[in-house]
Design a protein around this motif. Structure first.
Motif, PDB file in Angstrom:
ATOM      1  N   UNK A  64       0.853  54.611  51.562  1.00  0.00           N
ATOM      2  CA  UNK A  64       0.370  55.559  50.555  1.00  0.00           C
ATOM      3  C   UNK A  64      -0.967  56.188  50.926  1.00  0.00           C
ATOM      4  N   UNK A  65      -1.883  55.397  51.480  1.00  0.00           N
ATOM      5  CA  UNK A  65      -3.185  55.949  51.888  1.00  0.00           C
ATOM      6  C   UNK A  65      -3.008  56.948  53.021  1.00  0.00           C
ATOM      7  N   UNK A  66      -2.082  56.663  53.920  1.00  0.00           N
ATOM      8  CA  UNK A  66      -1.804  57.566  55.037  1.00  0.00           C
ATOM      9  C   UNK A  66      -1.247  58.891  54.518  1.00  0.00           C
ATOM     10  N   UNK A  67      -0.294  58.825  53.599  1.00  0.00           N
ATOM     11  CA  UNK A  67       0.272  60.045  53.033  1.00  0.00           C
ATOM     12  C   UNK A  67      -0.761  60.828  52.234  1.00  0.00           C
ATOM     13  N   UNK A  68      -1.625  60.129  51.519  1.00  0.00           N
ATOM     14  CA  UNK A  68      -2.678  60.799  50.752  1.00  0.00           C
ATOM     15  C   UNK A  68      -3.576  61.617  51.664  1.00  0.00           C
ATOM     16  N   UNK A  69      -3.880  61.075  52.856  1.00  0.00           N
ATOM     17  CA  UNK A  69      -4.720  61.800  53.808  1.00  0.00           C
ATOM     18  C   UNK A  69      -4.045  63.096  54.241  1.00  0.00           C
ATOM     19  N   UNK A  70      -2.726  63.039  54.446  1.00  0.00           N
ATOM     20  CA  UNK A  70      -1.982  64.240  54.836  1.00  0.00           C
ATOM     21  C   UNK A  70      -1.956  65.252  53.697  1.00  0.00           C
ATOM     22  N   UNK A  71      -1.619  64.794  52.508  1.00  0.00           N
ATOM     23  CA  UNK A  71      -1.463  65.701  51.369  1.00  0.00           C
ATOM     24  C   UNK A  71      -2.780  66.304  50.907  1.00  0.00           C
ATOM     25  N   UNK A  72      -3.885  65.603  51.152  1.00  0.00           N
ATOM     26  CA  UNK A  72      -5.195  66.105  50.748  1.00  0.00           C
ATOM     27  C   UNK A  72      -5.807  67.040  51.779  1.00  0.00           C
ATOM     28  N   UNK A  73      -5.114  67.249  52.909  1.00  0.00           N
ATOM     29  CA  UNK A  73      -5.619  68.139  53.942  1.00  0.00           C
ATOM     30  C   UNK A  73      -6.582  67.482  54.897  1.00  0.00           C
ATOM     31  N   UNK A  74      -6.663  66.145  54.864  1.00  0.00           N
ATOM     32  CA  UNK A  74      -7.554  65.418  55.763  1.00  0.00           C
ATOM     33  C   UNK A  74      -6.864  64.964  57.044  1.00  0.00           C
ATOM     34  N   UNK A  75      -5.631  65.398  57.245  1.00  0.00           N
ATOM     35  CA  UNK A  75      -4.900  65.091  58.478  1.00  0.00           C
ATOM     36  C   UNK A  75      -3.796  66.116  58.648  1.00  0.00           C
ATOM     37  N   UNK A  76      -3.432  66.374  59.893  1.00  0.00           N
ATOM     38  CA  UNK A  76      -2.318  67.270  60.194  1.00  0.00           C
ATOM     39  C   UNK A  76      -1.013  66.497  60.358  1.00  0.00           C
ATOM     40  N   UNK A  77      -1.105  65.275  60.869  1.00  0.00           N
ATOM     41  CA  UNK A  77       0.083  64.461  61.120  1.00  0.00           C
ATOM     42  C   UNK A  77      -0.155  63.062  60.561  1.00  0.00           C
ATOM     43  N   UNK A  78       0.841  62.552  59.861  1.00  0.00           N
ATOM     44  CA  UNK A  78       0.789  61.187  59.344  1.00  0.00           C
ATOM     45  C   UNK A  78       1.852  60.355  60.053  1.00  0.00           C
ATOM     46  N   UNK A  79       1.566  59.068  60.212  1.00  0.00           N
ATOM     47  CA  UNK A  79       2.534  58.137  60.797  1.00  0.00           C
ATOM     48  C   UNK A  79       2.615  56.910  59.903  1.00  0.00           C
ATOM     49  N   UNK A  80       3.815  56.657  59.386  1.00  0.00           N
ATOM     50  CA  UNK A  80       4.027  55.513  58.504  1.00  0.00           C
ATOM     51  C   UNK A  80       5.513  55.184  58.509  1.00  0.00           C
ATOM     52  N   UNK A  81       5.912  54.293  57.611  1.00  0.00           N
ATOM     53  CA  UNK A  81       7.307  53.897  57.536  1.00  0.00           C
ATOM     54  C   UNK A  81       8.216  55.040  57.128  1.00  0.00           C
ATOM     55  N   UNK A  82       9.481  54.961  57.546  1.00  0.00           N
ATOM     56  CA  UNK A  82      10.459  55.999  57.231  1.00  0.00           C
ATOM     57  C   UNK A  82      10.584  56.194  55.723  1.00  0.00           C
ATOM     58  N   UNK A  83      10.561  55.108  54.961  1.00  0.00           N
ATOM     59  CA  UNK A  83      10.709  55.226  53.507  1.00  0.00           C
ATOM     60  C   UNK A  83       9.530  55.956  52.881  1.00  0.00           C
ATOM     61  N   UNK A  84       8.336  55.755  53.437  1.00  0.00           N
ATOM     62  CA  UNK A  84       7.152  56.464  52.942  1.00  0.00           C
ATOM     63  C   UNK A  84       7.317  57.961  53.181  1.00  0.00           C
ATOM     64  N   UNK A  85       7.766  58.321  54.389  1.00  0.00           N
ATOM     65  CA  UNK A  85       7.998  59.731  54.708  1.00  0.00           C
ATOM     66  C   UNK A  85       9.049  60.339  53.787  1.00  0.00           C
ATOM     67  N   UNK A  86      10.155  59.610  53.549  1.00  0.00           N
ATOM     68  CA  UNK A  86      11.213  60.119  52.683  1.00  0.00           C
ATOM     69  C   UNK A  86      10.712  60.341  51.264  1.00  0.00           C
TER      70      UNK A  86
END
Length: 326
Positions: A64-86
């Motif tokens: 969730x913290x990784x996805x938050x960084x992507x969605x907030x514009x603090x990252x261009x690419x996120x890497x996490x579990x497949x279920x998190x991405x889905x």
């Protein structure tokens, strides 16, 4: 942040022509370490006619913290579990959907315990506590649900949800090392699996490969459509850089193990990491998504996904559609 300091990058802040990658801890992220160490993103970007590219990586505690960084514009690419991405992809939209960029690695999730009473998932009691990096919706929690459903029936899939305690992988290892901790079972990944199995009395009672019916992608890279469309060459250059990093790892696993030991302290020797890299059932780097639909179908059936992808290709950008995924 220890990883960020180790590879000499600054805290997240936006720059032009920058590829900021966020992910977690562990051996699954070795292709990123190698790509940065050898400046492969810059190399492929230059071949595409791009210059002054800045690439960085920051480790965060959970999906969730990784996805938050992507969605907030603090990252261009996120890497996490497949279920998190889905899950993120399912909730995104408005002209800027989030989709998979590529798979990063196939690797199992293990349930390791130091409790002599627990021999299988059937032995968990209400007083037991299971450490996992994050709760509902992550692959770790889905393995617990799916394992419970297989053991006790579909209606009992949430039987053990209340036992989960959010805890980082390093802290989970320390909990098992303590022996007398309230946390006696850890849901974890490589290389924390190997760190724990060195502790006397620790054994594995369940693997995600058992639940999913074979080897599956654990960590995947994902990005937002808006960034991909605005930077198509850089998007492809980054995909190509990570793919080349995987090829380099496969060609010289010893050197890759030495790099990981230098980048991320784990308590494991170069020889031990090298051994993990040589075991394809424990760690396999590939851009091809595997068994994505196992997780998507389960998440759709339980209501975690409102708009489930009809196939794995619907969950990933077309840059990777030529792969023989499933």
């Amino acid at each position: 942040m220890a990883v960020a300091v180790a590879i000499g990058i600054c805290p997240l802040q936006a720059r032009a022509e920058e590829v900021r990658v966020v992910g977690g801890f562990g051996l699954c992220y070795l292709p990123v370490y190698l790509a940065l160490d050898k400046k492969l993103i810059e190399k492929h970007a230059a071949a595409a006619g791009l210059s002054d590219i800045k690439a960085s990586f920051q480790s965060l505690s959970n999906g969730p913290a990784i996805s938050d960084a992507l969605l907030s514009g603090n990252a261009e690419i996120a890497m996490a579990g497949v279920s998190v991405m889905l899950n993120v992809s399912d909730k995104s939209g408005g002209g800027n959907p989030v989709k998979g960029m590529m798979a990063i690695c196939d690797s199992p999730i293990y349930f390791n315990t130091i409790d002599s009473r627990i021999r299988s998932i059937r032995d968990f009691q209400d007083t037991d506590r299971l450490a996992m990096a994050a709760g509902r919706g992550t692959q770790h929690s889905l393995v617990l649900e799916m394992g419970a459903a297989q053991a006790f029936g579909w209606d009992q899939r949430h039987r053990f949800d209340s036992l989960a305690v959010s805890m980082s992988h390093p802290d989970g290892v320390m909990a098992l090392k303590s022996g007398g901790s309230v946390i006696k079972t850890h849901v974890t990944t490589v290389p924390f699996i190997q760190m724990e199995l060195k502790i006397p009395g620790v054994r594995t009672i369940l693997s995600s490969y058992d639940v999913a019916g074979g080897r599956h992608t654990l960590i995947t890279a994902y990005a937002a459509q808006k960034w991909r469309l605005a930077n198509p060459k850089l998007f492809q250059a980054t995909l190509d850089a990570f793919s080349e990093a995987m090829q380099i790892i496969n060609a010289d696993k010893r050197a890759a193990a030495e790099l990981f030991v230098r980048m991320e302290p784990s308590g494991l020797s170069v020889e031990e990491i090298d051994g993990v890299l040589r075991d394809e059932n424990m760690m396999y780097f590939s851009p091809t998504p595997r068994k994505v639909m196992v997780w998507a179908d389960y998440m759709a059936k339980t209501g975690l996904l409102k708009k489930p992808p009809p196939s794995w290709k619907d969950a990933y950008f077309d840059n990777i559609h030529g792969a023989d995924g499933d």
